[in-house]
Design a protein around this motif. Structure first.
Motif, PDB file in Angstrom:
ATOM      1  N   THR A  11       0.830  -1.210   0.000  1.00  0.00           N
ATOM      2  CA  THR A  11       0.000   0.000   0.000  1.00  0.00           C
ATOM      3  C   THR A  11       0.863   1.258   0.000  1.00  0.00           C
ATOM      4  O   THR A  11       0.572   2.226  -0.710  1.00  0.00           O
ATOM      5  CB  THR A  11      -0.934   0.006   1.229  1.00  0.00           C
ATOM      6  OG1 THR A  11      -1.615  -1.243   1.282  1.00  0.00           O
ATOM      7  CG2 THR A  11      -1.958   1.119   1.125  1.00  0.00           C
ATOM      8  N   SER A  12       1.932   1.254   0.803  1.00  0.00           N
ATOM      9  CA  SER A  12       2.828   2.423   0.844  1.00  0.00           C
ATOM     10  C   SER A  12       3.457   2.661  -0.523  1.00  0.00           C
ATOM     11  O   SER A  12       3.563   3.801  -0.995  1.00  0.00           O
ATOM     12  CB  SER A  12       3.943   2.215   1.877  1.00  0.00           C
ATOM     13  OG  SER A  12       3.396   2.027   3.152  1.00  0.00           O
ATOM     14  N   ALA A  20       2.193   1.717  -3.391  1.00  0.00           N
ATOM     15  CA  ALA A  20       1.134   2.176  -4.295  1.00  0.00           C
ATOM     16  C   ALA A  20       0.879   3.668  -4.111  1.00  0.00           C
ATOM     17  O   ALA A  20       0.676   4.409  -5.082  1.00  0.00           O
ATOM     18  CB  ALA A  20      -0.141   1.379  -4.052  1.00  0.00           C
ATOM     19  N   ASN A  21       0.900   4.156  -2.840  1.00  0.00           N
ATOM     20  CA  ASN A  21       0.672   5.586  -2.580  1.00  0.00           C
ATOM     21  C   ASN A  21       1.746   6.450  -3.230  1.00  0.00           C
ATOM     22  O   ASN A  21       1.470   7.518  -3.774  1.00  0.00           O
ATOM     23  CB  ASN A  21       0.626   5.846  -1.074  1.00  0.00           C
ATOM     24  CG  ASN A  21      -0.646   5.294  -0.448  1.00  0.00           C
ATOM     25  OD1 ASN A  21      -1.658   5.106  -1.148  1.00  0.00           O
ATOM     26  ND2 ASN A  21      -0.615   5.020   0.850  1.00  0.00           N
ATOM     27  N   ARG A  22       3.001   5.997  -3.193  1.00  0.00           N
ATOM     28  CA  ARG A  22       4.082   6.755  -3.830  1.00  0.00           C
ATOM     29  C   ARG A  22       3.857   6.825  -5.345  1.00  0.00           C
ATOM     30  O   ARG A  22       4.048   7.864  -5.970  1.00  0.00           O
ATOM     31  CB  ARG A  22       5.431   6.095  -3.544  1.00  0.00           C
ATOM     32  CG  ARG A  22       5.839   6.093  -2.092  1.00  0.00           C
ATOM     33  CD  ARG A  22       7.214   5.448  -1.915  1.00  0.00           C
ATOM     34  NE  ARG A  22       7.333   4.794  -0.624  1.00  0.00           N
ATOM     35  CZ  ARG A  22       7.573   5.419   0.514  1.00  0.00           C
ATOM     36  NH1 ARG A  22       7.733   6.720   0.530  1.00  0.00           N
ATOM     37  NH2 ARG A  22       7.658   4.750   1.653  1.00  0.00           N
ATOM     38  N   ILE A  23       3.447   5.697  -5.927  1.00  0.00           N
ATOM     39  CA  ILE A  23       3.192   5.666  -7.371  1.00  0.00           C
ATOM     40  C   ILE A  23       2.018   6.571  -7.725  1.00  0.00           C
ATOM     41  O   ILE A  23       2.048   7.309  -8.723  1.00  0.00           O
ATOM     42  CB  ILE A  23       2.923   4.217  -7.842  1.00  0.00           C
ATOM     43  CG1 ILE A  23       4.141   3.327  -7.595  1.00  0.00           C
ATOM     44  CG2 ILE A  23       2.535   4.186  -9.322  1.00  0.00           C
ATOM     45  CD1 ILE A  23       5.389   3.749  -8.332  1.00  0.00           C
ATOM     46  N   HIS A  24       0.986   6.559  -6.882  1.00  0.00           N
ATOM     47  CA  HIS A  24      -0.184   7.409  -7.140  1.00  0.00           C
ATOM     48  C   HIS A  24       0.203   8.881  -7.126  1.00  0.00           C
ATOM     49  O   HIS A  24      -0.304   9.676  -7.927  1.00  0.00           O
ATOM     50  CB  HIS A  24      -1.271   7.138  -6.095  1.00  0.00           C
ATOM     51  CG  HIS A  24      -1.865   5.764  -6.199  1.00  0.00           C
ATOM     52  ND1 HIS A  24      -2.520   5.139  -5.151  1.00  0.00           N
ATOM     53  CD2 HIS A  24      -1.893   4.887  -7.236  1.00  0.00           C
ATOM     54  CE1 HIS A  24      -2.923   3.941  -5.546  1.00  0.00           C
ATOM     55  NE2 HIS A  24      -2.550   3.767  -6.809  1.00  0.00           N
ATOM     56  N   ARG A  25       1.109   9.255  -6.216  1.00  0.00           N
ATOM     57  CA  ARG A  25       1.553  10.650  -6.163  1.00  0.00           C
ATOM     58  C   ARG A  25       2.295  11.021  -7.444  1.00  0.00           C
ATOM     59  O   ARG A  25       2.179  12.128  -7.949  1.00  0.00           O
ATOM     60  CB  ARG A  25       2.435  10.878  -4.931  1.00  0.00           C
ATOM     61  CG  ARG A  25       1.646  10.858  -3.622  1.00  0.00           C
ATOM     62  CD  ARG A  25       2.361  11.612  -2.502  1.00  0.00           C
ATOM     63  NE  ARG A  25       3.600  10.967  -2.106  1.00  0.00           N
ATOM     64  CZ  ARG A  25       3.688   9.983  -1.211  1.00  0.00           C
ATOM     65  NH1 ARG A  25       2.572   9.509  -0.651  1.00  0.00           N
ATOM     66  NH2 ARG A  25       4.852   9.473  -0.881  1.00  0.00           N
ATOM     67  N   ILE A  50       1.707   9.686 -10.362  1.00  0.00           N
ATOM     68  CA  ILE A  50       0.693   9.774 -11.415  1.00  0.00           C
ATOM     69  C   ILE A  50       0.004  11.139 -11.354  1.00  0.00           C
ATOM     70  O   ILE A  50      -0.228  11.797 -12.378  1.00  0.00           O
ATOM     71  CB  ILE A  50      -0.334   8.634 -11.278  1.00  0.00           C
ATOM     72  CG1 ILE A  50       0.348   7.272 -11.558  1.00  0.00           C
ATOM     73  CG2 ILE A  50      -1.518   8.821 -12.232  1.00  0.00           C
ATOM     74  CD1 ILE A  50      -0.505   6.069 -11.217  1.00  0.00           C
ATOM     75  N   LYS A  51      -0.316  11.558 -10.118  1.00  0.00           N
ATOM     76  CA  LYS A  51      -0.948  12.877  -9.954  1.00  0.00           C
ATOM     77  C   LYS A  51      -0.041  13.980 -10.473  1.00  0.00           C
ATOM     78  O   LYS A  51      -0.493  14.940 -11.111  1.00  0.00           O
ATOM     79  CB  LYS A  51      -1.276  13.119  -8.479  1.00  0.00           C
ATOM     80  CG  LYS A  51      -2.451  12.300  -7.975  1.00  0.00           C
ATOM     81  CD  LYS A  51      -2.681  12.548  -6.493  1.00  0.00           C
ATOM     82  CE  LYS A  51      -3.859  11.710  -5.997  1.00  0.00           C
ATOM     83  NZ  LYS A  51      -4.073  11.889  -4.547  1.00  0.00           N
ATOM     84  N   ASP A  79      -3.114  17.715  -4.859  1.00  0.00           N
ATOM     85  CA  ASP A  79      -3.812  16.998  -3.782  1.00  0.00           C
ATOM     86  C   ASP A  79      -3.942  17.938  -2.601  1.00  0.00           C
ATOM     87  O   ASP A  79      -2.982  18.231  -1.901  1.00  0.00           O
ATOM     88  CB  ASP A  79      -3.012  15.752  -3.389  1.00  0.00           C
ATOM     89  CG  ASP A  79      -3.841  14.818  -2.511  1.00  0.00           C
ATOM     90  OD1 ASP A  79      -4.814  15.308  -1.919  1.00  0.00           O
ATOM     91  OD2 ASP A  79      -3.495  13.623  -2.438  1.00  0.00           O
ATOM     92  N   ASN A 115      -2.869  16.864   0.959  1.00  0.00           N
ATOM     93  CA  ASN A 115      -1.447  16.740   1.245  1.00  0.00           C
ATOM     94  C   ASN A 115      -0.702  18.067   1.124  1.00  0.00           C
ATOM     95  O   ASN A 115       0.505  18.112   1.207  1.00  0.00           O
ATOM     96  CB  ASN A 115      -0.794  15.735   0.285  1.00  0.00           C
ATOM     97  CG  ASN A 115      -1.178  14.312   0.645  1.00  0.00           C
ATOM     98  OD1 ASN A 115      -1.570  14.059   1.771  1.00  0.00           O
ATOM     99  ND2 ASN A 115      -1.082  13.413  -0.329  1.00  0.00           N
TER     100      ASN A 115
END
Length: 711
Positions: free
Chosen positions: A666-667, A669-674, A676-677, A684, A687
């Motif tokens: 999950t951690s 995935a969160n880095r990858i999502h950031r 992508i954003k 965001d 954040n």
């Protein structure tokens, strides 16, 4: 010979039992199946009869009085055309009432379910014997099956079923005593009358059961013409004066008179159908391929022919003969723990002793089938003493030696060896892992692998060594899930660039085998995913490596401080070219692939894993643009949050590319999502406070900015 199974009022009570569910399904399948090769029922029933005689003969080795109830060990086949019945009778061990209940209906063998599964997967019904449920093949041809049986320890019983979901058992007070053994009466279906023909039965026994070691006798009926006593002299005279006219059957008054004095009489006699001596006693040069194939099918119930055979004899201090076969395919349950570990039957002077002697062949050779007949083992040997007998160890040594010779012979034909290797490569590797010192080097010669330069062809270790570069001391290899996965591994980059060939191992058994196989023909094996790989060979390369190490020393310290206990150390790498970093394991611990294999074990011991899991070393590529920029950032400010976030992202991607699993996906995935954003220019809001200390997203310096704004 029709079987009287009518139940009279003064007979013992008839007990009715229901078939176990899986057996009921099996019988339903057999009764309703459209299967043309129904003849296999006879092979199965004769094999069962032979097994029953084997058992009583084995017991008689230690207690000869057991045979007093019936000394003649034989199998009889009796066709009864008048009643449309076929009888198969043996003088084997027989069954008690409990045996009848358990063995013929209420307890499902593991083979029942496995056979049903094999049929649904498209297998042939003729495989039924391999699953231990051959008795039920009787219902391929019979509507009703009656079993009369007498065991030395019990009374005579009748078992009967029409395959309708139940069967009956009662004490037999009607029929003649068998003495000992079993008599199976099949009431044939209307369209199966051909199985009562003598010619058909003889052909079937010859085809399937001619190597059964006990006499198989067929009850035959012949018609003969005999005359009255008064006509005996006349018949003799007629034979002497026989003319050409008589041969073309011209009928005159004298012939008619003679015919009136003749009458046809049925004469019954037993005919032995399997007089051929055991094949293993013959000279190998005199045995044809077809005879080997028939013998193989006879002892294995396999519907396919064998792939290869080794027929040999050993003489001198120890004497024995053997025939060993390699099947064309691996059995479905080859590595099941409860499976009988070997398929080699042990005979002593033509007397069957056992087919479950663990000392006879090593476990990894369990797929070999055949017969060993010893002249030296004592006949009255018990199964317990058998395990300790030194002669067996000598026989085992010879069998392993001859099996390896056989495999080497198969390897001379590429097409045959491809089939063999596909089916039994795991066994060869298991032999190496089993640390069979006698066989290890020979087995290594038989291994075949894809390499980084072999394309779709597989290569041997010997061929690999002939292609090694000058100065190359090690045999390089990598293990992984698939050829595609290991071909794209970052660990290959530097070796590929230098033109060094790497062996690609994609079988979990390779990990186990390589723990024991340390070297081959003087060359040591080197796992390129473990630490200690040196690719710098020239002085210039070594000097450059030292300079780069000095330049990144501070970054290595920052990375180690950031990752803490997740890595044991951080060093510069010589094994990667295009990737920024990778994770290697200690030389004596598990590799990433081995770690995944062990985690997948359902019954694994978790405490074992705690000290076998290897320490991880992060190796960075000092010349990669990402590492170069990261080094600059770290030199400027070691506490920069962007630097730390990038270090974690690099570490987690390295875990994945190096074959590990993420502890906290999950951690990651969160880095990858950031990221992508960031790529989609999404701000965001939640954040915003946390991200205040990061550089402005609108910076013009996009080269650094994109990397800095990952967070």
């Amino acid at each position: 010979f029709g079987q009287n199974t009518s139940f009279m009022s003064d007979q013992p009570e008839v007990e009715e039992f229901a078939f176990q569910a899986e057996i009921n399904q099996l019988m339903s399948l057999i009764v309703n199946t459209f299967y043309s090769n129904k003849e296999i029922f006879l092979r199965e029933l004769i094999s069962n009869a032979s097994d029953a005689i084997d058992k009583i003969r084995y017991q008689s080795l230690t207690d000869p009085s057991i045979l007093d109830s019936e000394k003649d060990l034989r199998i009889e086949i009796i066709p009864d055309q008048a009643n449309n019945q076929l009888v198969i009778r043996d003088t084997g061990i027989g069954m008690t009432k409990a045996d009848l209940v358990n063995n013929l209906g209420t307890i499902a063998r593991s083979g029942t379910k496995n056979f049903m599964q094999a049929i649904s997967d498209g297998a042939d019904v003729s495989m039924i014997g391999q699953f231990g449920v051959g008795f039920y093949s009787a219902y391929l041809v019979a509507d009703n099956v009656t079993v009369i049986t007498k065991h030395n320890d019990d009374e005579q019983y009748i078992w009967q079923s029409e395959a309708g979901g139940h069967f009956t058992i009662q004490r037999d007070t009607v029929n003649e005593s068998l003495g000992r053994g079993t008599k199976i009466t099949l009431t044939l279906k209307e369209d199966q009358g051909d199985f009562l023909a003598e010619r058909t039965l003889k052909d079937l026994v010859k085809k399937h059961s001619q190597f059964i070691q006990y006499p198989i006798r067929l009850y035959t009926t012949k018609e003969e013409e005999v005359t009255d006593d008064e006509a005996v002299t006349e018949v003799k005279e007629d034979k002497v004066e026989e003319t050409e006219e008589a041969k073309i059957e011209e009928v005159d008054e004298d012939e008619e008179k003679k015919d009136k004095k003749k009458k046809k009489v049925e004469k019954h006699e037993w005919e032995e159908l399997n007089k051929q001596k055991p094949l293993w006693l013959r000279n190998p040069a005199d045995v044809t391929t077809e005879e080997y194939a028939a013998f193989y099918k006879g002892i294995t119930n396999d519907w396919e022919e064998h792939l290869a055979v080794k027929h040999f004899s050993v003489e001198g201090q120890l004497e024995f003969r053997a025939v060993l076969f390699v099947p064309k395919r691996a059995p479905f349950d080859m590595f099941e723990s409860k499976k009988k570990q070997n398929n080699v039957k042990l005979y002593v002077r033509r007397v069957f002793i056992t087919d479950s002697c663990e000392d006879l062949i090593p476990e990894w050779l369990g797929f070999i089938k055949g017969i060993v007949d010893s002249e030296d083992l004592p006949l009255n040997i018990s199964r317990e003493t058998l395990q300790q007998n030194k002669i067996l160890k000598v026989i085992r040594k010879h069998i392993v030696k001859k099996a390896l010779e056989l495999f080497t012979e198969i390897a001379e034909n590429k097409e045959d060896y491809d089939k063999f290797y596909e089916a039994f490569a795991k066994n060869l590797k298991y032999g190496i892992h089993d640390n069979d010192s006698q066989a290890k080097d020979k087995l290594a010669e038989l291994l075949r692998y894809h390499t980084t330069t072999s394309g779709n062809e597989m290569t041997s270790l010997k061929d690999y060594i002939t292609r090694m570069k000058e100065g190359q001391e090690d045999i390089y290899f990598i293990c992984g899930d698939s050829k595609k996965a290991v071909e794209s591994s970052p660990f290959l980059e530097a070796l590929k660039k230098k033109g060094l060939e790497v062996i690609l191992m994609t079988d979990p058994m390779d990990e186990y085998a390589m723990q024991q196989l340390k070297e081959f023909e003087g060359k040591k094996f080197k796992n390129i995913t473990k630490e200690g790989l040196e690719t710098a060979t020239t002085e210039e390369e070594k000097k450059k490596a030292e300079e780069l190490k000095a330049q990144t020393e501070n970054l290595c310290k920052v990375i180690k401080d950031t990752l803490g206990e997740n890595v044991e150390k951080v060093i510069t790498s010589q094994r990667i070219v295009d990737s920024p970093c990778c994770i290697v394991t200690g030389e004596y611990g598990w590799t990433a692939y081995m770690e995944r294999i062990m985690k997948a074990q359902a019954l694994r011991n978790n405490s074992m894993g705690s000290f076998m899991v290897s320490k991880k070393t992060l190796e960075i590529n000092p010349e990669h643009p990402i590492i170069v920029e990261l080094r600059k950032k770290a030199d400027k400010d070691a506490n920069d949050k962007t630097v730390k976030d990038l270090i974690w992202l690099l570490f987690e991607t390295s875990l994945l590319t190096s074959g590990f699993t993420l502890e906290e996906p999950t951690s990651f995935a969160n880095r990858i999502h950031r990221m992508i954003k960031l790529g989609l220019s999404i701000t965001d809001e939640t954040n915003a406070i946390e991200d205040d200390d990061l550089p402005d997203l609108e910076e013009d310096n996009l080269g650094d900015g994109e990397m800095e704004q990952v967070d």
